[in-house]
Design an enzyme around this catalytic site. Structure first.
Site, mmCIF file in Angstrom:
data_model
loop_
_atom_site.group_PDB
_atom_site.id
_atom_site.type_symbol
_atom_site.label_atom_id
_atom_site.label_comp_id
_atom_site.label_asym_id
_atom_site.label_seq_id
_atom_site.Cartn_x
_atom_site.Cartn_y
_atom_site.Cartn_z
ATOM 1 N N ALA A 189 2.553 6.265 -2.484
ATOM 2 C CA ALA A 189 3.680 7.083 -2.917
ATOM 3 C C ALA A 189 3.579 7.448 -4.399
ATOM 4 O O ALA A 189 3.849 8.584 -4.798
ATOM 5 C CB ALA A 189 4.996 6.364 -2.644
ATOM 6 N N GLY A 221 0.784 -1.225 0.000
ATOM 7 C CA GLY A 221 0.000 0.000 0.000
ATOM 8 C C GLY A 221 0.811 1.267 0.000
ATOM 9 O O GLY A 221 0.447 2.264 -0.648
ATOM 10 N N ARG A 222 1.948 1.294 0.711
ATOM 11 C CA ARG A 222 2.743 2.517 0.755
ATOM 12 C C ARG A 222 3.308 2.871 -0.620
ATOM 13 O O ARG A 222 3.415 4.035 -0.963
ATOM 14 C CB ARG A 222 3.861 2.392 1.794
ATOM 15 C CG ARG A 222 3.499 3.067 3.113
ATOM 16 C CD ARG A 222 4.462 2.767 4.210
ATOM 17 N NE ARG A 222 4.196 1.462 4.803
ATOM 18 C CZ ARG A 222 4.741 1.028 5.919
ATOM 19 N NH1 ARG A 222 5.581 1.796 6.572
ATOM 20 N NH2 ARG A 222 4.461 -0.163 6.400
ATOM 21 N N SER A 223 3.649 1.838 -1.387
ATOM 22 C CA SER A 223 4.139 2.098 -2.745
ATOM 23 C C SER A 223 3.040 2.687 -3.608
ATOM 24 O O SER A 223 3.276 3.615 -4.393
ATOM 25 C CB SER A 223 4.660 0.800 -3.372
ATOM 26 O OG SER A 223 5.790 0.316 -2.680
#
Length: 524
Positions: A260, A255-257
């Site tokens: 981002a 999810g962070r990718s």
């Protein structure tokens, strides 16, 4: 130059967070005279003090321990070592029980027994300061170290400045423990603005090596109006675009990718903790009160109202890279120099990936304890002696005027490490560009001088951040695969032939070499 304050000790501890206080306490308990210097106020500064944190506290039965060791083993790229995981689990278990005996107010479980899997930073560090002071450790608050002192026999102390008075200090010591935390590059993550890689710089100037610096690109979710980075709470979140439609994949393991990429494209991303069950919401507020303060001040209910988010760089604070240690005493390659906490590589227990708290908190208290014991034994064995110690700063620290371009250097480093498309989504071309620019920056830095009468502390921070970034990117360009938190867009898969650590060395020239990982007994 004579210093305003001159002290002699068996052990000097640089840093007053959990690693530093456990190190100081342990060394004092072994009969050593100990001085602890902190950049802030010991007990309130650093990443742990303002936050609640989970702890890798596991009962000593085989089933529980095996499950705990396997928990992040694959996520970390199979780089953790069984011996070290066992050592840290044992020491953490002992330290947490000791905290209970000292009166730390652990909550009680349903059976009425203390629940020891978490700590509230303010209470924890307040207690640690009290115990350290009671043990006879001399604490110098607001007194950052500027450089280590050494001779042909190794490290023998440090010098620094007291921020509130302008006085200079010098401590000669039989052993020095660097427990100054990691580097978050002044990203404004909560508690991290004192964590600028100062210990890395001092260690490198003394000749120490680093391990796992490619695993130093940790980013954490945060509201745009807050410095609090408690990513675990976002496991209860749904993520939305500004028009209210769902951001697909933002709630997954990657999810962070996803987030981002959207933010880097100029797209606003919003979150709401609407998946948190109603019955646990009061508990969430109690366990992480500072998470909710910014929302309450703005009249936002994070369980119902959407709020815009960003990703803040936490670097090595929530990464795993750091100073290489050579054995269970936490000594470095340099005689008389030890490392603990975020300053030391955490690869040994979690490989190339770790989240917030848990392993990090366990590593801080256990490595601090081990370093305190190791440094104390070394100092008592060798003594302080009458040594001709010299400062090791890579940039001369002088008296008088200086035109050191601190702000310019900080901005230049942040332009390399903060953008997602340079540090999170890595490629050969982007890494090479960053390395070239940072090398040019380093050359310019080396031609300058720092005035003790100017803001030497900030100047040294800019030097430390530059060196930290150079080690990060040089390690990253040499790991031509994706492993742990290190993501290479041009090498998106893990490569079994690169199952090794990367050791980086140097100041002016950074060299990188592979080091085998010991066989993981838990896989047998």
């Amino acid at each position: 130059m004579k210093k305003d304050i001159e002290l002699v000790a068996d052990v000097l501890v640089i840093g007053g967070g959990p690693a530093g206080t456990w190190a100081a306490l342990t060394a004092a308990s072994k009969g050593s005279k100990v001085v602890l210097v902190d950049k802030g106020y010991c007990g309130t500064s650093g990443a742990t003090a303002p936050s609640g944190t989970g702890v890798w506290y596991v009962n000593p039965d085989e089933e529980s321990r095996t499950k705990a060791k396997l928990g992040r083993f694959e996520l970390g790229g199979r780089l953790a070592e069984d011996t070290w995981m066992n050592r840290v689990l044992d020491q953490t278990y002992e330290n947490m029980n000791q905290l209970s005996a000292w009166g730390y107010p652990f909550p009680l479980n349903e059976e009425g027994n203390p629940h020891k899997t978490g700590l509230q930073g303010p209470e924890y560090m307040r207690l640690m300061r009290k115990i350290v002071h009671k043990a006879g450790v001399k604490i110098l608050d607001h007194s950052p170290a500027l450089e280590l002192l050494a001779d042909e026999h190794g490290v023998g102390g440090a010098v620094g400045v007291r921020q509130q008075t302008g006085e200079t200090w010098k401590v000669e010591a039989g052993a020095v423990i660097i427990a100054s935390g990691g580097c978050a590059f002044l990203s404004k993550a909560l508690g991290c603005n004192v964590l600028t890689g100062d210990g890395y710089l001092m260690a490198a100037e003394a000749g120490a090596d680093f391990s796992g610096m490619e695993f130093s690109n940790a980013y954490a979710i945060s509201p745009i109006f807050s410095s609090v980075t408690k990513t675990a709470y976002y496991s209860y979140a749904s993520f939305y675009y500004e028009d209210g439609s769902i951001v697909e994949g933002a709630g997954s393991k990657r999810g962070r990718s996803v987030i981002a990429k959207k933010i880097s494209e100029g797209i606003k991303v919003f979150a709401v903790l609407d998946q948190a069950p109603e019955e646990i919401r009061p508990f969430l507020r109690i366990s992480q009160t500072n998470f909710f303060l910014p929302f309450d001040r703005l009249g936002i209910d994070p369980f119902k109202d959407k709020f815009q988010i960003t990703l803040r760089l936490e670097g090595t604070v929530r990464g795993t890279g750091g100073i290489q240690i050579v054995d269970e005493t936490m000594k470095t390659l340099v005689q008389g120099l030890y490392a603990a906490g975020d300053a030391a590589t955490r690869e040994l227990i979690c490989g190339g990936f770790t989240g917030g708290g848990s392993h990090n908190a366990a590593w801080a208290m256990s490595s601090g304890t081990l370093a305190g014991k190791g440094a104390s034994e070394y100092a008592q064995r060798t003594g302080v002696g009458n040594r001709d110690l010299k400062g090791l700063s890579s940039v001369p620290i002088t008296v008088g005027n200086s035109t050191f371009k601190t702000a310019e250097y900080v901005r230049a480093v942040q332009e390399e490490v903060m953008p997602y498309d340079r540090n999170l989504f890595r490629t050969e071309h982007k890494l090479a560009g960053s390395i070239n620019r940072l090398d040019d920056l380093w050359k310019d830095i080396r031609n300058g001088s720092i005035s003790i009468e100017g803001n030497a502390i900030k100047a040294r921070e800019s030097v430390a951040m530059t060196l930290t970034a150079r080690h990060m990117f040089n390690a990253a360009i040499n790991r031509k695969e994706t492993r742990g938190m290190h993501k290479r867009i041009d090498f998106p898969q893990i490569d079994a032939n690169q199952h090794y650590r990367l050791i980086s060395s140097g100041l002016d020239e950074i060299s990188v070499r592979p080091k085998p990982v010991e066989q993981e007994a838990i896989l047998k």
